[in-house]
Enzyme design. Structure first.
Site, PDB file in Angstrom:
ATOM      1  N   GLY A   1      -2.827  -1.104   7.340  1.00  0.00           N
ATOM      2  CA  GLY A   1      -2.235  -2.528   7.039  1.00  0.00           C
ATOM      3  C   GLY A   1      -2.881  -3.272   6.131  1.00  0.00           C
ATOM      4  O   GLY A   1      -4.356  -3.016   5.573  1.00  0.00           O
TER       5      GLY A   1
ATOM      6  N   VAL B   1      -5.513  -6.665   4.909  1.00  0.00           N
ATOM      7  CA  VAL B   1      -6.609  -7.325   5.006  1.00  0.00           C
ATOM      8  C   VAL B   1      -6.706  -8.717   4.330  1.00  0.00           C
ATOM      9  O   VAL B   1      -6.379  -8.880   3.148  1.00  0.00           O
ATOM     10  CB  VAL B   1      -7.764  -6.683   4.656  1.00  0.00           C
ATOM     11  CG1 VAL B   1      -9.106  -7.232   5.033  1.00  0.00           C
ATOM     12  CG2 VAL B   1      -8.015  -5.131   5.183  1.00  0.00           C
TER      13      VAL B   1
ATOM     14  N   ASP C   1     -14.968   9.068   7.950  1.00  0.00           N
ATOM     15  CA  ASP C   1     -14.247   8.815   6.681  1.00  0.00           C
ATOM     16  C   ASP C   1     -15.162   7.751   5.906  1.00  0.00           C
ATOM     17  O   ASP C   1     -14.812   6.763   5.390  1.00  0.00           O
ATOM     18  CB  ASP C   1     -13.036   7.880   6.998  1.00  0.00           C
ATOM     19  CG  ASP C   1     -12.060   7.749   5.877  1.00  0.00           C
ATOM     20  OD1 ASP C   1     -12.200   8.654   4.945  1.00  0.00           O
ATOM     21  OD2 ASP C   1     -11.204   6.892   5.769  1.00  0.00           O
TER      22      ASP C   1
END
Length: 823
Positions: free
Chosen positions: A517, A519, A630
């Site tokens: 999503g 920021v 990640d």
């Protein structure tokens, strides 16, 4: 060939390939050759561990030159090692009177003892190897000194990995002043733990209560020693001093058949003794690691500016003891060297201040014991040296300052109250004035409490029914309850607060689009800037990753990790509130032709080191072991001073207890940064993060991406290109053209070397992050040469992707998070 018993007598001895084994089968004693096969040593090692790990050596200085050695009991009851000509080359130095039936016995603890065959009371042992340790500190040993007998027990390193003779390094408990553990090279101190404060040593915040072992310092009139014991007898743990001068605390994992590192010392440059001189403080998070304590200035500004910190700092306002000094508190520090200190166990902190204030030679004081409300008194009577600033778990110290520096300081007044003062020797005030002040304070408190009670009643009447109704209608409540059960110590922000801070998520405040999503930038009412991560309603994995990120990062606190300020749940809306990073992420600098000019080599090296320390904290020093999964440039945020902060823990995995490796059918991460074993088999561990870090290092050095890298003469990716140049002795050609005229060539080449070690095909060939941090700080720590890296061509990546069949992109833009389903 192992003997069926664990004892040595006059008639029962060991020679050649014979050994004795402790009663429970944990330890074995016999002859071994660590290097030159002609040199034989008598040693003790773990019996059940596949990789022979020696914990004690008898004749380290005088090796047997053949296999004719014999260990036996000889007259008058001495355990001795004899060579082929029956000459004694080592013996247990028994100083007490002999007994009728002496034997040698290898105990289940790994302790070799000489005792009477009919008396197994440890108090009556004639001799024991635990009193004469070599390079290994086992559970049950004592590291310290007996003041009555004069016996001192300390660790000594081997000369080399192949020579168990006494090396240059020693690790001991120093009882001078107040006890602390010190690592030295001959007469040169290299590292000290700081004094014991009841909870641990002030300079080793990573040493915390845990489920594996207990530890403590015993300090009496008769003796002082540090010891530790294993909580679970099935756990194999050791503390060893390596031949290159590093203390390592490791635990053996049967499933993976390897030693797993838990603690090391020293861990980085800031751990090295008095690096920053008197009244200087080291902070690993700063680009210039040495700084003066607040209200202190460099003693020699020219030397300081040139990087010579040895002369340290001085007070900017000299002391004037006779006209009034006071004390200023400095929090979260490693305590100064205590060898010129004084202590009292019974004094309070206020009494401690009084004693120090009356003595003009007293420079600082603190509590001796930090447990509870604190107790005891520790005073320093010399310049404060070897201090270090921590982001958490440090200790507070009160340092003597000129009264003019104490405008905002506090001291202890009458009745133990803490009051503000400007210039005084003792905080004194008129009794009647105090009484009036207390009356005012009590009135204010009563009035405030009454107002709060009325406000609370009105709020409940007006809002509670609506809130409860809204919670019944929305699924976010289920997660809210679950999060509370996870004991998350984070503020829960009201949705209205966040909408106001972001101007209702205005497009102008949008910072970017992450994997789950957008920021947004925001500002709270107090003026604090924040970054708000809004979970996309269309994200299929969003709820799990959101929950994971909150639970995971709530447990972390380190200057190289982004700080999570809180979270918000409003119906289906889920938001994370972070500290705002004004310099965006690392990718935005190193891959942008104009921005990368702002990153000179010292800044890039500072960033690389910061990321390494952050990863080391995740893997080893935090309350829980965390695999990020990640790690990449877009997940490295940069603050206003360009300090790196590891972010985005949505895919992170917490490892419990002794867990070191895990398997998943749901592979998540970013191609180009994934390790081979993770991308292909779904296996991940700390070594998976190490691979990602290696890719990142090579990208920072070269200014080019690994994925999509192009070179006209071959089809290798960045890893393969770096490996090819390294093999051909042309590693300098990898360096970003923006750096070639200004970089420290030694540091750059060392970084390339470390980067290639990190991206090795096999996890076992990659270093731990502890080793990486050491290699960056010590050129001599580069002892291994890299092999061909994993995933060194674009074809490797494409073949891996095609094998996976089911590929789903769940990210946007360049912040790629790929989910793969295994066949």
């Amino acid at each position: 060939m192992s003997s069926a018993v664990d004892i040595i007598t006059k008639t029962q001895f060991i020679t050649g390939s014979q050994t004795v084994v402790s009663s429970g089968g944990s330890f074995e004693m016999g002859f071994f050759s660590p290097g030159n096969p002609q040199n034989q040593y008598l040693g003790i090692w773990y019996k059940k561990i596949s990789s022979r790990t020696v914990v004690w050596v008898a004749n380290g200085e005088i090796p047997l030159i053949d296999s004719s050695g014999v260990l036996k009991v000889i007259d008058p009851g001495i355990l001795a090692l004899l060579n082929g000509t029956s000459s004694v080359i080592w013996s247990a130095n028994v100083t007490r009177s002999t007994v009728q039936d002496p034997i040698g016995q290898l105990l289940e603890s790994g302790n070799l003892v000489v005792r009477d065959a009919n008396d197994d009371n440890p108090e009556h042992f004639l001799w024991q190897s635990f009193d004469h340790p070599c390079d290994t500190f086992l559970p049950g040993m004592k590291l310290g000194k007996n003041f009555v007998s004069g016996l001192e027990r300390h660790l000594s390193s081997w000369k080399s990995s192949d020579d168990p003779g006494q090396g240059d390094f020693a690790f001991r408990c120093d009882p001078q002043g107040y006890p602390q553990l010190i690592l030295s090279n001959g007469s040169i101190e290299l590292f000290r733990t700081g004094p014991w404060n009841g909870l641990g040593f002030s300079g080793t915040p990573g040493l915390k209560p845990n489920s594996i072992y207990t530890y403590g310092l015993v300090f009496t009139k008769e003796e002082v020693y540090f010891d530790y014991d294993i909580v679970n007898s099935s756990v194999v743990s050791r503390l060893a001093l390596s031949h290159d001068g590093i203390m390592r605390h490791s635990t053996w994992i049967d499933r993976t058949q390897e030693w797993v590192l838990y603690l090391t010392a020293p861990i980085d440059n800031c751990d090295y003794y008095k690096l920053c001189g008197p009244y200087g403080s080291c902070n690993v998070g700063n680009s210039r690691r040495c700084g003066c304590l607040s209200k202190f200035v460099p003693r020699n500004q020219t030397e300081w500016g040139n990087g010579d910190y040895s002369n340290g700092c001085v007070r900017r306002t000299p002391l004037d003891c006779h006209n009034g000094d006071g004390f200023l508190k400095y929090s979260r520090y490693k305590m100064s060297d205590t060898r010129n200190s004084w202590f009292d166990r019974s004094m309070t902190l206020m009494e401690c201040e009084t004693v120090c204030l009356k003595n003009c030679s007293c420079m600082a004081y603190t509590n001796l014991d930090m447990r509870g409300d604190g107790s005891g008194c520790l005073l320093w009577f010399d310049e404060l040296i070897d201090m270090q600033e921590f982001s958490e778990n440090g200790q507070g110290i009160y340092i003597r300052m000129a009264s003019s520096e104490l405008v905002t300081a506090t001291c202890y007044g009458c009745y133990g109250a803490v009051i503000e003062f400007h210039k005084c020797n003792r905080c004194q005030a008129d009794h009647n004035l105090k009484a009036r002040k207390r009356l005012v304070v009590i009135s204010v408190i009563l009035t405030g409490t009454l107002a709060l009670g009325i406000s609370s009643y009105i709020w409940k009447k007006k809002w509670k029914p609506k809130t409860e109704g809204r919670r019944r209608r929305h699924p976010g409540e289920a997660y809210y309850k679950e999060a509370k059960n996870e004991d998350i110590e984070l503020p829960l922000f009201h949705f209205f607060t966040i909408t106001k801070a972001t101007e209702n998520f205005a497009i102008n405040n949008k910072l970017g689009e992450g994997g789950f999503g957008p920021v947004y930038k925001g500002m709270l009412e107090g003026g604090q800037e924040i970054a708000v991560k809004l979970l996309s309603k269309n994200s299929k994995q969003g709820v799990d990753e959101f929950k994971n990120e909150v639970i995971c990062i709530a447990k972390l606190q380190h200057r190289n990790l982004v700080k999570l300020l809180g979270y918000c749940i409003q119906g289906e809306e889920r938001l994370l509130i972070y500290e705002y990073m004004p310099n965006n992420n690392l990718d935005s600098f190193i891959f942008d032709q104009s921005q990368k000019m702002l990153l000179d080599w010292p800044m890039r090296f500072h960033i690389i080191n910061g990321i390494a320390r952050g990863l080391l904290y995740l893997h080893q020093d935090s309350r829980v072991r965390i695999i990020h999964r990640d790690l990449k440039g877009s997940n490295i945020l940069l603050d206003h001073e360009m300090n790196p902060k590891i972010s985005d823990f949505g895919l992170a995995r917490i490892f419990e207890g002794n867990e070191t490796i895990a398997n998943t059918k749901r592979v998540v991460g970013t191609y180009g940064y994934m390790s081979p074993e993770y991308a292909i088999e779904g296996l991940f561990s700390v070594k998976s993060d190490v691979f990602s870090f290696g890719v990142l290092v090579l990208e920072v050095v070269s200014g080019q991406r690994n994925r999509g890298f192009f070179h006209p003469s071959h089809h290798l990716n960045l890893l393969g290109h770096a490996w090819r140049l390294y093999k051909e002795g042309k590693a300098t050609e990898l360096i970003d053209v923006q750096l070639r005229n200004s970089c420290n060539l030694t540091e750059v080449l060392r970084s390339i070397h470390v980067g290639l070690l990190c991206v090795q095909q096999q996890p076992k060939d990659r270093p731990s992050m502890e080793s990486v941090v050491l290699m960056f700080s010590r050129e001599g720590a580069l002892t291994h040469q890299p092999k061909q890296p994993g995933f060194f061509t674009e074809r490797n990546l494409l073949e891996t992707e095609s094998e996976r069949r089911k590929i789903e992109q769940c990210s946007a833009n360049m912040v790629t998070i790929t989910q793969l389903e295994a066949r």
